[in-house]
Structures are given as structure tokens and as C-alpha cells.
Design an enzyme around this catalytic site. Structure first.
Site, PDB file in Angstrom:
ATOM      1  N   ASP A   1     -29.445 -42.828   9.207  1.00 31.17           N
ATOM      2  CA  ASP A   1     -28.471 -42.130   8.374  1.00 31.17           C
ATOM      3  C   ASP A   1     -27.084 -42.491   8.914  1.00 31.17           C
ATOM      4  O   ASP A   1     -26.939 -43.186   9.926  1.00 31.17           O
ATOM      5  CB  ASP A   1     -28.720 -40.620   8.366  1.00 31.17           C
ATOM      6  CG  ASP A   1     -28.109 -39.975   7.112  1.00 31.17           C
ATOM      7  OD1 ASP A   1     -27.244 -40.611   6.469  1.00 31.17           O
ATOM      8  OD2 ASP A   1     -28.477 -38.834   6.774  1.00 31.17           O
TER       9      ASP A   1
HETATM   10  C1  NOJ Z   1     -25.433 -39.021   4.783  1.00 29.49           C
HETATM   11  C2  NOJ Z   1     -26.574 -38.382   4.085  1.00 29.49           C
HETATM   12  O1  NOJ Z   1     -27.288 -37.559   4.957  1.00 29.49           O
HETATM   13  C3  NOJ Z   1     -27.528 -39.364   3.443  1.00 29.49           C
HETATM   14  O2  NOJ Z   1     -28.454 -38.652   2.667  1.00 29.49           O
HETATM   15  C4  NOJ Z   1     -26.790 -40.373   2.619  1.00 29.49           C
HETATM   16  O3  NOJ Z   1     -27.705 -41.265   2.030  1.00 29.49           O
HETATM   17  C5  NOJ Z   1     -25.803 -41.095   3.513  1.00 29.49           C
HETATM   18  N1  NOJ Z   1     -24.855 -40.143   4.070  1.00 29.49           N
HETATM   19  C6  NOJ Z   1     -25.061 -42.189   2.770  1.00 29.49           C
HETATM   20  O4  NOJ Z   1     -24.198 -41.661   1.851  1.00 29.49           O
END
Ligand code: NOJ
Length: 746
Positions: free
Chosen positions: A289
């Protein structure tokens, strides 16, 4: 199907010696393998590390900004993929830099958070799950994939499948609710919808199941917080939803921000390698993430970024999202022999395989088609599906004296509330490339429906969260002039989603006061709720004649909701997450344990039982709950036999009658309780459901087949099997209102 497969394999095996004679078979996989080996041999260590790095464009930010030199990085071969970049011209230009200005011309993958639609926005996933309709959910992802690929994308950061039992956590809006059985079916449907028939089709995207793992169980519902649970709970409730996506062939997995029992997911070798790759045989790539390698430092398992990069690569991570930790440290880690080049090769190979499977080496501009961009976005067909989806996600929570549907003779409607005409909010959180100006609000939906034949008076009444003037007396006088009142209440779209946990999940601001004054006028009134999580609306439930839960319905929200309000569509949605009576009860969910001192249903406050002094244990609306404009009656349950052996099937059936005066759909739910286990078992577990359509007056028999293996659970030694013994089986309209029968497994 399995048989057909073995017949085909036999034919293949028998034919091979003849067709290939002495040559080695050139299968698509061996062709790909040779291509990738060749490419890998040409790559420098720096170029390899570049493939393991993912950066955001400057178009939108979905996390704290860390660096914005992504075009330079692409040019230097230091990015393998880009996210938050879409539309054909923009993607084409970034791809051009990658394939024309870098030494090895390796194309980029383009990713984006396509969570509930790309341009045509569908209801938030929690709302979608209330349809219990996996075919509709799959179709919505197919449409999302068509639109996303028409704008240059080929990878989506979805499905988000995290099971959650805590509505304080804002990201419950993105998931499929609290139940693992239903959540797993939804997870597989979403992957199939995104990935379509083949990843090589120009309208399929690689899906990315997230957030691995157990991100939906943070302490106290605080986003990003600690997860600590037993292995049994993890395996039984939290992991199967990701496994369902793996079994459906998902191409990528995203690690979660949280730790589990002291080990952050991004550095958890057991989770990413032993379980995901070795046991589950996942062969796609693992991305972190946003910056979660860097977060290993504040988590306290790495002292600097180099150590964080080492830990996560060794745990099994292939791609670093936005953090630059791989980019900045892997080369020195190889030189100091802390990380082997072989482990980097394995990760690079997985990224190159994904690119190959997408067909990017054949045509890097495959998703850059201006004609498709002009023709395949927000088509009338997609919008009309979105309208039906918005309607079918609605859950009728209360309907006293048949307040809804709005009677035909209504001449004046007072539409009151801060969400009556808010385009932006209809999108909900994570609305991708959705555009607020394309959204239909409730006011517009009503206007479209009545076409001037009904007078609509609109008063905002108050802001969503105390902002804006209070106009309660104006609202009351509008209600007095009307013969039907609609109150559009709830949360703003930003009150749920990422980093949007709340301790108070009642109606924000002065909305409850507005509702009280307006409802006191005694006019027939329906509350239309917009929100991204279960709310504590116990007070509202006491006073409102009707309540329709509509979540955030997306582009066509207003039209879809209006179809329900006027009875063109009879609501059939059922909650996939429990609505608590009050926050103090959280976590409150249907498949809890009985305990050694179960509550006395006759006296919920009995001393020395597992209950509160000041609140019953039961929720406001249970899992599976939702009303219809018609009524259904259930017969007693019939079983094919009341005792089965381990290799027999149990067939349970009920007759369901539509006893009202409207045709309608009913989601018939089957639950089981294992009365005595080697470890304790929940009081109910959803094991099957069917959505049936019944004409008024019609009766149908709904039959379910249950196999003993479906009653398996994790034993003391964590073996997974079903035991002989006594069970209860329940069939009903929700998890609480059920018929019950007993059976035995010998
Ligand atoms: C953080 C989020 O937790 C995740 O779900 C997302 O895909 C990413 N940012 C990218 O935007």
C-alpha cells in the site's frame, strides 16, 4: 467441468508426441518464459529495481505526497508502473516516454483506484453488497473495466474485500460487509468482472485484492491501527475473502498498512510468502500500500528505509508503492549481500509476466484508443445499469402504515435536508474519475419522475455537519404545505472512506433536530438516508414513519432512489452489516459466540449474564435485514432427512408466499449452528442464500443443498473439517427472524 477438463488433457497428452515429433513444444507460457528470460538477461540491476517501483502522477493524490518527479523517473527507467494517471493522451505520453526514451523500451502498467465504477459511478461497495446479487456486482466491474481501459488504465486497486465488524472504521463503505461467506462470493465476482475472459483483451484490467490482510479489524475502528487476533479468527473470518480472489485468478495483491500480532503485513514473510505464495499458490505480483514500506519505521520494526526495504523484499513484496524505498536502497542491499539479486529477479519476473499477459510488449498503446475513449464511457446502457443498481442497493429499514411508496394522489412534496440536492455527495468516497456534475441528485430524480405534475418544495434545513444556516422553521412550514415529506439526511461523502473513522456515528450536526420538528407536523414522511457506514439511528427509527437506506448511490443515485420511492422498483436490499443500537455495543455482529453466560432473551438486563446494564445486546437492524413493499410468509422448514452421513447431502426447503399486493424480490437466507464443537462455534453462520422473485399471491418452494464439508471449521490443532453431531438450521428473511429445525451429522 472437471471431467471435461480431464478429457481435454488426455487428448492433449496423446496428441503431443505426434504433433510435436522431436521438437520441444512451444506453449504460450514457454514463449513468454523465453521472452522474459531474454529481457531479464539484458537488464542492469538499476533497471530491474526500476520495474519494482510504482509512482503516482500529479493528477490526484491518494496519500501524503512523497515525491512528484515521476516523469523523470520514467525517463530514467526508474518506474515500472504509474498510478493516478488516466485519459488516453496523458497515458500515451507517459507510455511514450517509457517505450521510446528508455534503453530497454519496457512499457508501464497504469493503475488506479476503481472502487465502485470508473466514470459511471455505481453505489458504494457496501451498498452494492446489499443487493446480494453477485451477477450484478460482476457486471458493474465489467463496465468499470471497459471504461477504465478506454482511458488508458490496465490495473485497478480493487477489489477491497476486508471484512469488518466495526462501523466506526470509515472504510467499511468500500467492503462487502461483515460476513465471510457472502464477502467471499462478492470478492470472486469482482475479480471476474475486472479481469473478464482474458487479461489479453483490451478491455480487461488486472485486479488487485486488498488489503492483505485483516485491515478491517483495527483496534477501536481507528484507521491504520493494530490488528491482534487469534489464528482461528484470522483463518475463519478474515482470510477467506482474499483466498476467494486468489482462487478466482486475481493478478495482484496489495499489502495492508496494519500489523497482525506484532508483524506489519508489508514485512510479514509468513503472510506474503508461506501462506499466499506457497499454500495458496498465488502467482501474480504483490504491491505494497501507499508508502507502507516506509511505515515499517514508525511501526518500529525497521530503523531506517534500507532495513525496511530489505524486510519487505524478503517477506515477498514485489512492488513498492510510492515510497522509493526499493529504488533508493535495493542496489546497495545487493552490493552488501543483504539481498540476493536472484530475489530481485523473481520480483521483476512477476512484473514482466503481468506486462506480458496484458499484451503490453506487443502493443504498449493498446489501451490508448481515442475512439474507445469517446464511445465507451458513460454510455446510456451503463447509466441505465447504474440506475437499476442504485435502486437495487436500497434497503427499506422501516415502513409504518405503508408510508412508501409515495401515493399516486400526492400533489405537493416537501423535499427537506442537506442531502436533497448535493451532486458531489452522490459519488461517495473513492469515486475514481467520477464527475459530480454528471450525478443525478434526489431532487433531480424526483423532477425527472414527476415531470411537473407534482409540486416539489425544497428546503435544505441545515448543513450536514453544522455548517450553513439552520432553517428549521422554513422546513416545518414547507412540510405543512405538502402532502408528503421526504427528508434527505445522512453523512457527507468525506465522512467515510480512508482516514475517516468516527466515534459518533449518529446523524451528524443538527439533522436529528430537523427530523424531529419536521416529523412532528404529522405529515406522511420518509427519511432517505445517505451514508457510508451503519449509523446509530435508534432515535430516528422511533419517530420516522419510513426510512430508506440508499448509501451513496453514484451517478444515477437520484433516479434510482426515485424509482424506489414511487414503487417502480420494489426494494429488496438486505443489510450486510449490522446497524447498532448505540456505539457502545460495537462490535456487534450476527455471528457472535454464545458465551458461557448467554443473555436471557426474556430479561436482557439480568445480572451475571453477558450483557450491559444500560443497553440490550440486540442491534437496531440485524445482518440480513431489509423490508419490501410487499410481505412474505415462510412455511416451516422441511428436510430430506434429519440425519445424514458424512457423504450425504442435506436438502432444506421452505415455501415462501408473497402475501402482499405487489410483486417483489426476497433474499432467502440459510444459517447453521453447530451445537457442540471441539472449539466454540457461532450462534449462526450464513451458509446459503437465494434471491427469488414472487408475483403477488405467488408461493414458491426454495430448496438449499448443504454438504457436511460446508460445516467445516478450524479445530484445536487448526485442522479444517466438519464433526458429526447436532446442528440447528435456520431459514428466514434476516439473521434474526428465522424458522428453525434440527439435524444430525452421523
Ligand atoms: C491507500 C489506500 O489504502 C489504498 O486502498 C489505495 O489503493 C492506495 N492508497 C492508492 O491510492
Amino acid at each position: 467441468m472437471k471431467r471435461l477438463f480431464s478429457i481435454i488433457s488426455l487428448i492433449v497428452v496423446f496428441c503431443l508426441p505426434y504433433s510435436c515429433k522431436n521438437e520441444k513444444a512451444v506453449t504460450p507460457d514457454s514463449k513468454m518464459g523465453a521472452f522474459i528470460d531474454d529481457l531479464l538477461n539484458k537488464m542492469t540491476l538499476e533497471e530491474k529495481i526500476g520495474q519494482l517501483s510504482l509512482f503516482t502522477s500529479d493528477w490526484s493524490s491518494t496519500g501524503p505526497s512523497m515525491r512528484n518527479d515521476y516523469t523523470d523517473l520514467i525517463r530514467q527507467g526508474k518506474a515500472g508502473a504509474v498510478f493516478n494517471a488516466y485519459t488516453v493522451d496523458f497515458v500515451r505520453e507517459l507510455q511514450r516516454i517509457a517505450v521510446e526514451e528508455t534503453r530497454l523500451h519496457i512499457p508501464l502498467i497504469f493503475g488506479y483506484d476503481v472502487i465502485h465504477g470508473h466514470r459511471t459511478i455505481f453505489p458504494i461497495p457496501l451498498g452494492q453488497s446489499a443487493t446480494w446479487d453477485t451477477a450484478m456486482i460482476e457486471k458493474s466491474e465489467r463496465i468499470a473495466a471497459i471504461e477504465a481501459t478506454a482511458e488508458g488504465l490496465n490495473w485497478v486497486f480493487a477489489p477491497m474485500v476486508d471484512i469488518s465488524r466495526d462501523p466506526r472504521w470509515g472504510r467499511v463503505m468500500e467492503g462487502g460487509g461483515e460476513d465471510t461467506f457472502l464477502g467471499s462470493l462478492i470478492s470472486a465476482a469482482r475479480v471476474k468482472g475486472f479481469q473478464g475472459n482474458s487479461l489479453s483483451d483490451n478491455n480487461s484490467v488486472i485486479a488487485c485484492v486488498k488489503h492483505f490482510a485483516a485491515y478491517g479489524a483495527p483496534q477501536a475502528g481507528r484507521d491504520y491501527h493494530t490488528v491482534d487476533m487469534s489464528d482461528r479468527s484470522l483463518f475463519e473470518w478474515y482470510l477467506p475473502v482474499y483466498k476467494a480472489a486468489i482462487d478466482a485468478g486475481v493478478g495482484s495483491v496489495m499489502t495492508s498498512f496494519n500489523e497482525i500480532a506484532g508483524i506489519p503485513s508489508t514485512s510479514n514473510k509468513w503472510l506474503l510468502t508461506d501462506l499466499l505464495r506457497d499454500d495458496w499458490k498465488f502467482d501474480g505480483f504483490i504491491v505494497t500500500d501507499y508508502g507502507s514500506i516506509n511505515e515499517l519505521i514508525p511501526h518500529g520494526v525497521a530503523s531506517d528505509q534500507a532495513q525496511a526495504a530489505e524486510l519487505s523484499l524478503k517477506a515477498g513484496v514485489d512492488m513498492d508503492m510510492q515510497g522509493s524505498a526499493f529504488l533508493d536502497h535495493l542496489a546497495e542491499l545487493v552490493k552488501s549481500k543483504k539481498v540476493s539479486e536472484e530475489s530481485i529477479n523473481s520480483a521483476v519476473r512477476r512484473i514482466l509476466v503481468a506486462k506480458y499477459r496484458l499484451g503490453l510488449f506487443e502493443d504498449p498503446y493498446k489501451y490508448c484508443n481515442k475512439k474507445r475513449e469517446a464511445e465507451e464511457i458513460m454510455t446510456p446502457e451503463f447509466r441505465s445499469f447504474a440506475r437499476e443498481f442504485a435502486a437495487k442497493s436500497c434497503v427499506l429499514l422501516k415502513n409504518e402504515n405503508r408510508t412508501l411508496p409515495i401515493p399516486d394522489n400526492v400533489k405537493t412534496i416537501a423535499l427537506i435536508g442537506p442531502l436533497a440536492d448535493s451532486k458531489e455527495d452522490m459519488l461517495g468516497f473513492w469515486s475514481g474519475a467520477g464527475q459530480a456534475d454528471k450525478c443525478v441528485t434526489l431532487l433531480e430524480g424526483l423532477q425527472n419522475k414527476v415531470k411537473g405534475t407534482v409540486n416539489i418544495i425544497t428546503v435544505k434545513g441545515c448543513g450536514i455537519n453544522n455548517e450553513g444556516p439552520e432553517e428549521i422553521s422554513r422546513a416545518v412550514s414547507a412540510a405543512q404545505k405538502a402532502d408528503f415529506v421526504i427528508l434527505a439526511l445522512g453523512e457527507s461523502r468525506m465522512m467515510s472512506g480512508e482516514a475517516a473513522s468516527r466515534t459518533d456515528i449518529s446523524l451528524p450536526g443538527v439533522q436529528m433536530k430537523l427530523a424531529e420538528f419536521v416529523i412532528k407536523t404529522g405529515k406522511p414522511a420518509a427519511v432517505v438516508l445517505f451514508n457510508g457506514r451503519p449509523l446509530t439511528i435508534t432515535g430516528l427509527d422511533k419517530i420516522a414513519p419510513a426510512i430508506l437506506e440508499t448509501w451513496f448511490g453514484g451517478t444515477e443515485a437520484g433516479n434510482g432512489i426515485t424509482d424506489v420511492l414511487f414503487g417502480d422498483i420494489n426494494p429488496a436490499g438486505k443489510l450486510t452489516m449490522t446497524f447498532p443500537l448505540n456505539v457502545g455495543q460495537i462490535p456487534v455482529f450476527y455471528n457472535s459466540k454464545n458465551t458461557g453466560r448467554p443473555i436471557n432473551p426474556e430479561n436482557p438486563y439480568e445480572k451475571y449474564k453477558s450483557n450491559y446494564l444500560d443497553s440490550p445486546n440486540y442491534p437496531l437492524y440485524p445482518f440480513g435485514y431489509g423490508l419490501s413493499y410487499t410481505t412474505f410468509s415462510y412455511s416451516e422448514i422441511k428436510l430430506n432427512r434429519d440425519s445424514i452421513s458424512r457423504d450425504e447431502k442435506l436438502v432444506a426447503s421452505v415455501d415462501i408466499s408473497n402475501t402482499g399486493d405487489m410483486d417483489g424480490d426476497e433474499i432467502v437466507q440459510l444459517y447453521v449452528r453447530d451445537l457442540v464443537g471441539e472449539v466454540t462455534r457461532p450462534v449462526k453462520e450464513l451458509k446459503a442464500f437465494k434471491k427469488v422473485h414472487l408475483k403477488k399471491g405467488e408461493t414458491v418452494t426454495v430448496a438449499f443443498t448443504i454438504l457436511p464439508d460446508e460445516l467445516s471449521y478450524y479445530h484445536q490443532d487448526m485442522s479444517f473439517s466438519a464433526d458429526p453431531g447436532d446442528f440447528e438450521l435456520f431459514i428466514g428473511t434476516n439473521s434474526e427472524k428465522t424458522k428453525k429445525i434440527s439435524f444430525k451429522i452421523q
